[in-house]
Motif scaffolding. Structure first.
Motif, PDB file in Angstrom:
ATOM      1  N   TYR A 132      -9.634  -0.127   0.333  1.00 46.95           N
ATOM      2  CA  TYR A 132      -8.236   0.214   0.070  1.00 46.95           C
ATOM      3  C   TYR A 132      -8.128   1.365  -0.932  1.00 46.95           C
ATOM      4  O   TYR A 132      -7.207   2.173  -0.862  1.00 46.95           O
ATOM      5  CB  TYR A 132      -7.469  -1.030  -0.385  1.00 46.95           C
ATOM      6  N   PHE A 143       1.127   4.305  -2.702  1.00 48.06           N
ATOM      7  CA  PHE A 143       0.967   5.681  -2.200  1.00 48.06           C
ATOM      8  C   PHE A 143       2.140   6.551  -2.644  1.00 48.06           C
ATOM      9  O   PHE A 143       1.957   7.667  -3.150  1.00 48.06           O
ATOM     10  CB  PHE A 143       0.851   5.621  -0.673  1.00 48.06           C
ATOM     11  N   TYR A 153      -7.854   9.082   0.213  1.00 43.50           N
ATOM     12  CA  TYR A 153      -7.701   9.985   1.359  1.00 43.50           C
ATOM     13  C   TYR A 153      -6.235  10.384   1.554  1.00 43.50           C
ATOM     14  O   TYR A 153      -5.917  11.550   1.779  1.00 43.50           O
ATOM     15  CB  TYR A 153      -8.235   9.301   2.618  1.00 43.50           C
ATOM     16  N   ALA A 154      -5.341   9.392   1.435  1.00 45.03           N
ATOM     17  CA  ALA A 154      -3.924   9.672   1.669  1.00 45.03           C
ATOM     18  C   ALA A 154      -3.392  10.699   0.664  1.00 45.03           C
ATOM     19  O   ALA A 154      -2.587  11.560   1.020  1.00 45.03           O
ATOM     20  CB  ALA A 154      -3.108   8.386   1.588  1.00 45.03           C
ATOM     21  N   CYS A 155      -3.853  10.601  -0.582  1.00 49.92           N
ATOM     22  CA  CYS A 155      -3.312  11.460  -1.652  1.00 49.92           C
ATOM     23  C   CYS A 155      -4.208  12.648  -1.973  1.00 49.92           C
ATOM     24  O   CYS A 155      -3.810  13.504  -2.770  1.00 49.92           O
ATOM     25  CB  CYS A 155      -3.109  10.647  -2.931  1.00 49.92           C
ATOM     26  N   MET A 199       0.842  -1.200   0.000  1.00 53.59           N
ATOM     27  CA  MET A 199       0.000   0.000   0.000  1.00 53.59           C
ATOM     28  C   MET A 199       0.876   1.248   0.000  1.00 53.59           C
ATOM     29  O   MET A 199       0.604   2.225  -0.696  1.00 53.59           O
ATOM     30  CB  MET A 199      -0.910   0.003   1.231  1.00 53.59           C
ATOM     31  N   LYS A 222     -10.370   3.762  -1.046  1.00 49.69           N
ATOM     32  CA  LYS A 222     -10.679   4.922  -0.191  1.00 49.69           C
ATOM     33  C   LYS A 222      -9.440   5.355   0.576  1.00 49.69           C
ATOM     34  O   LYS A 222      -9.203   6.544   0.780  1.00 49.69           O
ATOM     35  CB  LYS A 222     -11.803   4.580   0.797  1.00 49.69           C
ATOM     36  N   ALA A 223      -8.667   4.394   1.049  1.00 55.89           N
ATOM     37  CA  ALA A 223      -7.460   4.716   1.807  1.00 55.89           C
ATOM     38  C   ALA A 223      -6.493   5.533   0.954  1.00 55.89           C
ATOM     39  O   ALA A 223      -5.981   6.570   1.391  1.00 55.89           O
ATOM     40  CB  ALA A 223      -6.793   3.427   2.302  1.00 55.89           C
ATOM     41  N   LEU A 224      -6.252   5.091  -0.267  1.00 54.73           N
ATOM     42  CA  LEU A 224      -5.323   5.828  -1.132  1.00 54.73           C
ATOM     43  C   LEU A 224      -5.907   7.175  -1.547  1.00 54.73           C
ATOM     44  O   LEU A 224      -5.172   8.170  -1.655  1.00 54.73           O
ATOM     45  CB  LEU A 224      -4.962   5.002  -2.370  1.00 54.73           C
TER      46      LEU A 224
END
Lengths: 270, 270
Positions: free
Chosen positions: A172, A139, A178-180, A135, A174-176
């Motif tokens: 997953y 990212f 949000y992170a980016c 992950m 959604k995670a990326l």
């Protein structure tokens, strides 16, 4: 609710979700949902057109079809609309070179794709491949791009294996996102483009087609937003609360594919 | 922008973020940011009150402080507001038994917490502990609860280690939120309750306090929404685009903690 005859009138083509409708995945390849093998055989003997529309992104289309045939299903590769081949077309059209955050089982679909010096990321249902390290690598690739592009093969929340509910690619993605601080381009259900390509391949208009799936959002809502009808089966990831979903109402709820096929054969195209 | 004298007038207390302001984490414990050890020493010799307000959730407060002391920083455990101890207070108050998705380094903070038969999930920066298996277990615990409760220790997007940017807890919290259709309760910055508890412990009113951090959202925006002022340092996870953030404007941007302390000692509390 209207009688089934009214709800199913004029249906000429059936789009079938696979996981949770035909079978439940799991250790050793999974198990057919009782009655589904026979139901599919009856449906294919009818005058209705049939096509499969799946967000399966852990396996190549060939491996998926091989597994389903071993379970007894009458299905061939050319009948399946799946997100990995659709993504490859988009990558080629737009000249993009992906970093792949995917399961090894689907890697062969990307054999013809240039992955050197990546300028986008493709995320699929990687299962155990969703390690922190993998992950973080995806990212970092995105954060180094001036215009980060992320393709998500579906955005399902979870699916059901014989051992229980399993996280799908959506969380997953959604995670990326949000992170980016970006939004992914979804290739798969519920993207309208994806349903439309399945309809084109089946050669049936949206108003003459019905989707059968276990996902109230990805299958039912997605298909309805394309002008199709949709039934939800009470198998796979179905949960009783789906029948009282605040925003989505299926055109019908059925116990399983077998009941759906009974109703279709009785009432469709009348 | 107003002169520094005006912007810093009346400041009596300083809240310091730790990672990216004092040091950059990484293999072997990380490295102090040049000038920060001396800057902190000067700040503590001044009349300004100083407290540390961190979202660090990989290490216990004791381990964090021990590591910082070895790097040369003048800091003690009682000066640190951190999310794990704050979470334990909430769990006890509400009689909750957590399933812990956390790093082994912070597990000792939860020694006194009953984790049998869990009725909530606590997610912290688990680093490599964010395996698919561990995420799926937390997801399954939440899905089995009638009223799923998820505590997130901070919601940072990423932090900077000496080796590069690393995913923080926030993206994984978003993943579970999306998978379960819930919203997490954040314990840590930018939650107002968390800033307020740090202010109470420092015994300074919000309008007399300034936050110094490297995170334009978690530190700067969070502190400002509590009525504090906030400086962003151009170290740690700072990115040049932060100075043109569409929604957040810091009360000042400084190259590093050393410059912030220079300005504070010159202009604060005047």
């Amino acid at each position: 609710m209207a009688a089934w005859g009214e709800r199913l009138a004029g249906v000429r083509g059936v789009l079938l979700d696979i996981s949770g409708v035909l079978y439940d995945g799991g250790e050793g390849g999974g198990a057919p949902i009782p009655g589904s093998v026979e139901a599919l055989a009856r449906l294919k003997r009818s005058q209705l057109k049939v096509r499969f529309c799946t967000n399966e992104s852990q396996k190549s289309r060939g491996d998926l079809v091989g597994m389903l045939r071993r379970l007894g299903f009458d299905i061939s590769e050319g009948e399946v609309t799946a997100p990995a081949p659709a993504t490859c077309l988009i990558l080629k059209e737009r000249g993009l070179r992906p970093h792949l955050l995917i399961h090894d089982g689907v890697r062969s679909e990307f054999d013809q794709i240039d992955t050197s010096n990546p300028n986008c990321v493709v995320i699929a249902d990687a299962g155990d491949g969703f390690s922190y390290q993998n992950m973080n690598k995806a990212f970092q690739v995105l954060m180094e791009l001036e215009n980060p592009v992320l393709f998500s093969l579906g955005k399902g929340r979870y699916y059901k294996e014989t051992s229980g509910l399993m996280l799908d690619v959506g969380p997953y993605t959604k995670a990326l996102e949000y992170a980016c601080g970006i939004e992914a381009e979804v290739v798969g259900k519920p993207s309208p483009e994806f349903f439309k390509s399945a309809l084109r391949e089946m050669r049936v208009e949206a108003h003459q087609a019905i989707m059968i799936g276990d996902d109230i959002v990805g299958d039912v809502s997605g298909a309805q937003r394309c002008g199709m009808r949709a039934l939800q089966v009470r198998t796979g990831k179905f949960r009783p609360s789906d029948e009282h979903h605040p925003e989505v109402k299926a055109d019908g709820y059925v116990d399983n594919l077998a009941e759906a096929v009974d109703l279709l054969l009785q009432h469709a195209d009348k």
